[in-house]
Scaffold this active site. Sequence first.
Site, PDB file in Angstrom:
ATOM      1  N   ASN A  41      40.338  56.076  -2.338  1.00 34.70           N
ATOM      2  CA  ASN A  41      39.507  54.576  -1.900  1.00 34.70           C
ATOM      3  C   ASN A  41      39.443  53.719  -2.983  1.00 34.70           C
ATOM      4  OD1 ASN A  41      39.742  55.188   0.956  1.00 34.70           O
ATOM      5  ND2 ASN A  41      37.910  56.513   0.530  1.00 34.70           N
TER       6      ASN A  41
ATOM      7  N   CYS B  97      44.676  59.121   5.104  1.00 30.28           N
ATOM      8  CA  CYS B  97      43.303  59.237   5.288  1.00 30.28           C
ATOM      9  C   CYS B  97      43.135  59.909   6.779  1.00 30.28           C
ATOM     10  CB  CYS B  97      42.656  57.968   5.556  1.00 30.28           C
ATOM     11  SG  CYS B  97      41.077  57.762   6.349  1.00 30.28           S
ATOM     12  N   HIS B  98      42.048  60.847   7.067  1.00 33.46           N
ATOM     13  CA  HIS B  98      42.075  61.667   8.047  1.00 33.46           C
ATOM     14  C   HIS B  98      41.167  60.726   9.243  1.00 33.46           C
ATOM     15  CE1 HIS B  98      39.195  63.349   4.731  1.00 33.46           C
ATOM     16  NE2 HIS B  98      38.513  62.444   5.247  1.00 33.46           N
TER      17      HIS B  98
ATOM     18  N   HIS C 185      40.555  52.518   7.860  1.00 31.74           N
ATOM     19  CA  HIS C 185      38.942  52.644   8.106  1.00 31.74           C
ATOM     20  C   HIS C 185      38.553  51.307   9.059  1.00 31.74           C
ATOM     21  CE1 HIS C 185      37.552  54.695   4.154  1.00 31.74           C
ATOM     22  NE2 HIS C 185      38.559  55.759   5.229  1.00 31.74           N
TER      23      HIS C 185
ATOM     24  N   ARG D  24      18.418  49.439  15.375  1.00 30.89           N
ATOM     25  CA  ARG D  24      18.945  49.438  16.612  1.00 30.89           C
ATOM     26  C   ARG D  24      20.239  50.342  16.573  1.00 30.89           C
ATOM     27  NH1 ARG D  24      21.315  44.198  20.126  1.00 30.89           N
ATOM     28  NH2 ARG D  24      22.062  45.511  21.835  1.00 30.89           N
TER      29      ARG D  24
END
Length: 438
Positions: A147, A169-170, A199, A266
Amino acid sequence: MVQIAFLGAGSVVFTRQLVADLLRYPELADVHLALHDIDADRLAVAEGTARQIDARLGTRATITATLDRREALRGADFVITMIQVGGIDATLTDLELPARYGLRQTIGDTTGVGGVFRALRTFPVLEAITADMRELCPQAWLLNYTNPMAMNVWWASVVAPDLKVAGLCHSVYWTAHDLAELVGVPVESTRYRAAGVNHQAWMLEWTHDGQDLYPLLRERIRREPELERRVRVEMFRRLGYYPTETSEHSAEYLSWFLRSDAQVERYRIEPLQYIGISRDNLAELAATRTMLAEGTPLPLEEGASEYAPQIIHSIVTGTQREVHVNVVNRGLIDNLPQDAVVEVPCAVDADGLHPVAMGALPVQCAAANQPYLSVNRLTIEAARTGDPRLVRQAVLMDPNASSSLTPEQIWLLCDDLVAAHGSLLPEALRVPVPAGTL
């Protein structure tokens, strides 16, 4: 004999899983694993790990370990990169220094200020790797796990456009598994395809026996209100498609979540989470070293979960598969920039990788991807031109940074990060840029 070079083999858990997945294929039982790292201790742990797995599985791999990258690359058929330039110290800098300015990050390795500076540290090494490959193994596939994925693959396309490169990427794989578990269907009987950027791709197709699974997911969320306190569920609610990265990662790619204490609470976000993960990785290295010294079997996950072994097996044997990859957008996603790096489904066979054209993303999903790609483009241009102002402008375009800091603060933060990373950065970019300069 198929030769696979591991660059950054000292990434202990990652190397362990990749080696296990590779050697579990009977057709790859006699591969040559050429392990390389610049850290002699980590390299020794990686070599011990590979040899233990080879012995436990009863395979017959040739395993070599070298501190010389060129030696590992010479004659390679596949090159797997999983490097971390600057190691944990640089990673901590990328997280802790912005936090002093009030800029929250969770992982800091993909986009935003952490992604920009990780990219700029990685580009010189990646450029050197591709130069070596052009000389020593020009026909090899470069399979990148490092990355920031999209920026690294984009940079490779700039400095070595003749090489065969794919970013792996997994996140899509594990999103499909986690969602299947959440709605109570076996993942093996689902079909899924995602597209977008690494991502921050979107589950565009997700079915079971031909039936759309999104209604089941919506019902599951309605039955459990606490799920609404997760970043990915909020993104799904607002944009209509489920994102492919964890809530922790996803929180730092938008302006919605880390801008205030109330939002952090939150959505149950843990700022600076990667600091703990990094320290856990160091503990795992120490534990692995001890287990190897004592002859204790290392824990191995069952099943081939990583894409690199699947791709290598498909190319070597002709077995057809579909995986998700990060590649340059050459007619793959119509409403994202055509020179950017995107994540799409990809067919794999003996002839290599064949990315699937996905047409246009839903317009709201493409809109969410655009700021991410703007940060990427400016970072690439900063490295390509040597213009330090573009580094600051890249961070200015990041939704998380610009929702938390003023332009002047972003400028000063970048100056501090340049000073902190020093010689790890390209020489032309190691200078401060006065904030008031016109």
